[in-house]
Design a protein around this motif. Structure first.
Motif, mmCIF file in Angstrom:
data_model
loop_
_atom_site.group_PDB
_atom_site.id
_atom_site.type_symbol
_atom_site.label_atom_id
_atom_site.label_comp_id
_atom_site.label_asym_id
_atom_site.label_seq_id
_atom_site.Cartn_x
_atom_site.Cartn_y
_atom_site.Cartn_z
ATOM 1 N N GLU A 76 93.716 29.332 -2.799
ATOM 2 C CA GLU A 76 94.735 28.319 -2.494
ATOM 3 C C GLU A 76 95.898 28.933 -1.728
ATOM 4 O O GLU A 76 96.387 28.374 -0.742
ATOM 5 C CB GLU A 76 95.224 27.682 -3.792
ATOM 6 C CG GLU A 76 96.168 26.507 -3.599
ATOM 7 C CD GLU A 76 95.480 25.275 -3.057
ATOM 8 O OE1 GLU A 76 96.186 24.364 -2.609
ATOM 9 O OE2 GLU A 76 94.230 25.238 -3.073
ATOM 10 N N SER A 77 96.334 30.120 -2.182
ATOM 11 C CA SER A 77 97.423 30.812 -1.483
ATOM 12 C C SER A 77 97.002 31.190 -0.065
ATOM 13 O O SER A 77 97.777 31.064 0.884
ATOM 14 C CB SER A 77 97.830 32.061 -2.266
ATOM 15 O OG SER A 77 98.296 31.723 -3.559
ATOM 16 N N ALA A 81 98.644 29.898 3.434
ATOM 17 C CA ALA A 81 99.122 30.822 4.462
ATOM 18 C C ALA A 81 98.468 30.512 5.809
ATOM 19 O O ALA A 81 99.132 30.481 6.847
ATOM 20 C CB ALA A 81 98.836 32.265 4.044
ATOM 21 N N GLN A 82 97.147 30.282 5.791
ATOM 22 C CA GLN A 82 96.452 29.959 7.032
ATOM 23 C C GLN A 82 96.951 28.644 7.610
ATOM 24 O O GLN A 82 97.097 28.507 8.834
ATOM 25 C CB GLN A 82 94.950 29.890 6.773
ATOM 26 C CG GLN A 82 94.317 31.245 6.464
ATOM 27 C CD GLN A 82 92.854 31.127 6.126
ATOM 28 O OE1 GLN A 82 92.367 30.054 5.777
ATOM 29 N NE2 GLN A 82 92.136 32.233 6.226
ATOM 30 N N SER A 83 97.206 27.662 6.744
ATOM 31 C CA SER A 83 97.729 26.378 7.213
ATOM 32 C C SER A 83 99.104 26.541 7.834
ATOM 33 O O SER A 83 99.403 25.947 8.878
ATOM 34 C CB SER A 83 97.776 25.388 6.043
ATOM 35 O OG SER A 83 98.327 24.160 6.463
ATOM 36 N N ALA A 84 99.947 27.368 7.186
ATOM 37 C CA ALA A 84 101.285 27.609 7.728
ATOM 38 C C ALA A 84 101.208 28.292 9.085
ATOM 39 O O ALA A 84 101.940 27.955 10.023
ATOM 40 C CB ALA A 84 102.100 28.442 6.751
ATOM 41 N N SER A 102 100.665 25.947 16.259
ATOM 42 C CA SER A 102 100.703 24.676 16.967
ATOM 43 C C SER A 102 102.101 24.406 17.511
ATOM 44 O O SER A 102 102.260 23.944 18.644
ATOM 45 C CB SER A 102 100.272 23.557 16.022
ATOM 46 O OG SER A 102 100.392 22.305 16.659
ATOM 47 N N GLY A 103 103.127 24.709 16.689
ATOM 48 C CA GLY A 103 104.504 24.529 17.152
ATOM 49 C C GLY A 103 104.833 25.430 18.319
ATOM 50 O O GLY A 103 105.502 25.026 19.278
ATOM 51 N N ILE A 104 104.340 26.692 18.225
ATOM 52 C CA ILE A 104 104.583 27.637 19.326
ATOM 53 C C ILE A 104 103.927 27.136 20.604
ATOM 54 O O ILE A 104 104.515 27.169 21.684
ATOM 55 C CB ILE A 104 104.059 29.034 18.946
ATOM 56 C CG1 ILE A 104 104.926 29.629 17.834
ATOM 57 C CG2 ILE A 104 104.045 29.952 20.158
ATOM 58 C CD1 ILE A 104 104.392 30.933 17.290
ATOM 59 N N ASN A 105 102.672 26.685 20.489
ATOM 60 C CA ASN A 105 101.977 26.175 21.671
ATOM 61 C C ASN A 105 102.712 24.971 22.256
ATOM 62 O O ASN A 105 102.817 24.826 23.482
ATOM 63 C CB ASN A 105 100.548 25.791 21.293
ATOM 64 C CG ASN A 105 99.700 27.004 20.941
ATOM 65 O OD1 ASN A 105 99.996 28.113 21.382
ATOM 66 N ND2 ASN A 105 98.665 26.798 20.147
ATOM 67 N N THR A 106 103.209 24.119 21.370
ATOM 68 C CA THR A 106 103.951 22.943 21.851
ATOM 69 C C THR A 106 105.216 23.372 22.585
ATOM 70 O O THR A 106 105.541 22.856 23.658
ATOM 71 C CB THR A 106 104.299 22.034 20.672
ATOM 72 O OG1 THR A 106 103.088 21.623 20.019
ATOM 73 C CG2 THR A 106 105.063 20.815 21.143
ATOM 74 N N ARG A 107 105.934 24.341 21.958
ATOM 75 C CA ARG A 107 107.173 24.812 22.602
ATOM 76 C C ARG A 107 106.872 25.525 23.905
ATOM 77 O O ARG A 107 107.615 25.371 24.896
ATOM 78 C CB ARG A 107 107.932 25.730 21.633
ATOM 79 C CG ARG A 107 108.535 25.002 20.438
ATOM 80 C CD ARG A 107 109.498 25.886 19.685
ATOM 81 N NE ARG A 107 108.824 26.999 19.059
ATOM 82 C CZ ARG A 107 108.306 26.959 17.827
ATOM 83 N NH1 ARG A 107 108.383 25.839 17.127
ATOM 84 N NH2 ARG A 107 107.723 28.007 17.299
ATOM 85 N N LEU A 108 105.800 26.310 23.953
ATOM 86 C CA LEU A 108 105.438 27.000 25.197
ATOM 87 C C LEU A 108 105.076 25.990 26.282
ATOM 88 O O LEU A 108 105.447 26.147 27.451
ATOM 89 C CB LEU A 108 104.264 27.948 24.941
ATOM 90 C CG LEU A 108 104.590 29.236 24.178
ATOM 91 C CD1 LEU A 108 103.329 30.038 23.932
ATOM 92 C CD2 LEU A 108 105.610 30.076 24.938
#
Length: 244
Positions: free
Chosen positions: A145-146, A150-153, A159-165
């Protein structure tokens, strides 16, 4: 099925889904509590087993003592008979009968309790093994679960980085286009200014080889030194002779 029945069924389905969602979200907490409850029951079972074992040992000890008394009284009774003391032999015989009755009662109780003791012991051992196995599985589930969190985070962050890039690349392209448009406007303004003051026309004439282009000093010197060149016109005439 009537409309009200369908609505009631839908409500029940929604309640069940909500309950299952809550159960899934609290799965680890529920599982930990269930293990704690099982361990508490196991401790109680051990306590009960300890009581049964103590009772069995007491009965076995009393049974052994009564059998020893029976053996002793039997020997004494035979000695009394040999000595002609039938009164003593009669009293010993009565006591032996009482002892044998107690021995029979204790033996029946021991025969009843020993199988129960063995059954409880096996049940406790099996329960201990199951709880130990469950704890290992829970630890593995918690670790997984942990890891999944971590993988989900990481995936969410990526995904956020790709969006910002992607947004930054789009901004960069817009800046480049704006700079190109600004440079084009500057060049167009320079061309318009040249047309207004005639510089552009002179430039076009020079490029076409038309018009009075200036000559360098070397070009003029070559013209002066050339025979029959226009340089002869520049020589001063010699002075005439005076008459005496």
């Amino acid at each position: 099925m009537s409309t009200w029945s369908k609505i009631f069924t839908a409500i029940r389905g929604g309640v069940n889904e909500a309950a299952e969602s809550v159960a899934d979200n609290q799965a680890m907490r529920i599982l930990d509590q269930e293990i704690r409850d099982a361990e508490q029951s196991l401790r109680q079972a051990r306590s009960d087993l300890a009581g049964i074992m103590a009772s069995n040992k007491s009965v076995a000890r009393r049974l052994e003592e009564n059998r020893a008394k029976e053996t002793k009284d039997s020997d004494s009774a035979r000695s009394a008979v040999s000595a002609g003391r039938m009164d003593l032999a009669q009293g010993l015989a009565q006591r032996i009968a009482t002892i044998r009755s107690e021995v029979q009662r204790d033996q029946e109780e021991l025969d009843r309790l020993l199988p129960r003791q063995q059954q409880m012991l096996r049940t406790i051992q099996d329960t201990e093994a199951r709880i130990t196995q469950m704890k290992r599985e829970v630890e593995n589930v918690k670790a997984n679960e942990s890891l999944l969190k971590a993988q989900s985070a990481i995936a969410h962050s990526q995904s956020g980085i790709n969006t910002r890039l992607g947004s930054a690349v789009e901004s960069l392209e817009r800046i480049k286009k704006r700079q190109e448009m600004t440079a084009g406007r500057i060049e167009a303004g320079a061309e318009l200014a040249a047309l207004e003051n005639g510089n552009d026309l002179d430039r076009q004439l020079r490029e076409a080889g038309i018009g009075g282009s200036s000559q360098s000093a070397d070009d003029i010197l070559k013209q002066l030194m050339a025979p029959g060149g226009s340089g002869e016109q520049l020589l001063l005439p010699a002075p005439s002779a005076k008459a005496y």
